[in-house]
Design a protein around this motif. Structure first.
Motif, mmCIF file in Angstrom:
data_model
loop_
_atom_site.group_PDB
_atom_site.id
_atom_site.type_symbol
_atom_site.label_atom_id
_atom_site.label_comp_id
_atom_site.label_asym_id
_atom_site.label_seq_id
_atom_site.Cartn_x
_atom_site.Cartn_y
_atom_site.Cartn_z
ATOM 1 N N GLU A 92 1.996 9.386 -5.832
ATOM 2 C CA GLU A 92 2.406 10.758 -5.527
ATOM 3 C C GLU A 92 3.641 11.152 -6.320
ATOM 4 O O GLU A 92 3.748 12.283 -6.796
ATOM 5 N N THR B 273 0.837 -1.202 0.000
ATOM 6 C CA THR B 273 0.000 0.000 0.000
ATOM 7 C C THR B 273 0.871 1.251 0.000
ATOM 8 O O THR B 273 0.607 2.207 -0.728
ATOM 9 N N LYS C 247 1.034 4.190 -2.881
ATOM 10 C CA LYS C 247 0.847 5.618 -2.579
ATOM 11 C C LYS C 247 2.061 6.432 -3.011
ATOM 12 O O LYS C 247 1.922 7.499 -3.600
#
Length: 100
Positions: free
Chosen positions: A37, A29, A33
């Motif tokens: 980003e 996870t 992320k």
């Protein structure tokens, strides 16, 4: 969801573990992320560089960055990017805005 494998330096693995722990998430996870980003930031950086060089218009820069025109103006303001708009483009934008 497709799977991708990559080799990363040991220090990045350590940092990944630290951030995952801070977020209370698993490594996968955290990697998703960070990738999301990071890709967003890379798109914005490329758009800003090409916009400043005059290679991209405002609309093109927003598309390359993957953001709305309004978001692009905020990014440009935050990064102190000088406008590349011609007087004609400014007049067109004013006309478009007045029609809203």
């Amino acid at each position: 969801m497709p799977s991708i494998s990559a080799r990363i330096p040991d220090e990045d693995v350590d940092s990944l573990e630290e951030v995952a722990e801070l977020l209370g998430e698993d490594r996968s996870t955290t990697i998703r992320k960070a990738l999301g980003e990071g890709l967003r930031e890379l798109r914005i950086r490329v758009a800003a560089e090409r916009y400043l060089s005059g290679e991209l218009s405002v609309n093109q820069a927003a598309r390359v960055a993957g953001v709305s025109l309004g978001e692009w103006f905020e990014i440009a303001r935050d990064r102190n990017l000088t406008t590349q708009l011609t007087p004609e483009e400014l007049e067109e934008d004013v006309r478009d805005a007045s029609e809203l």
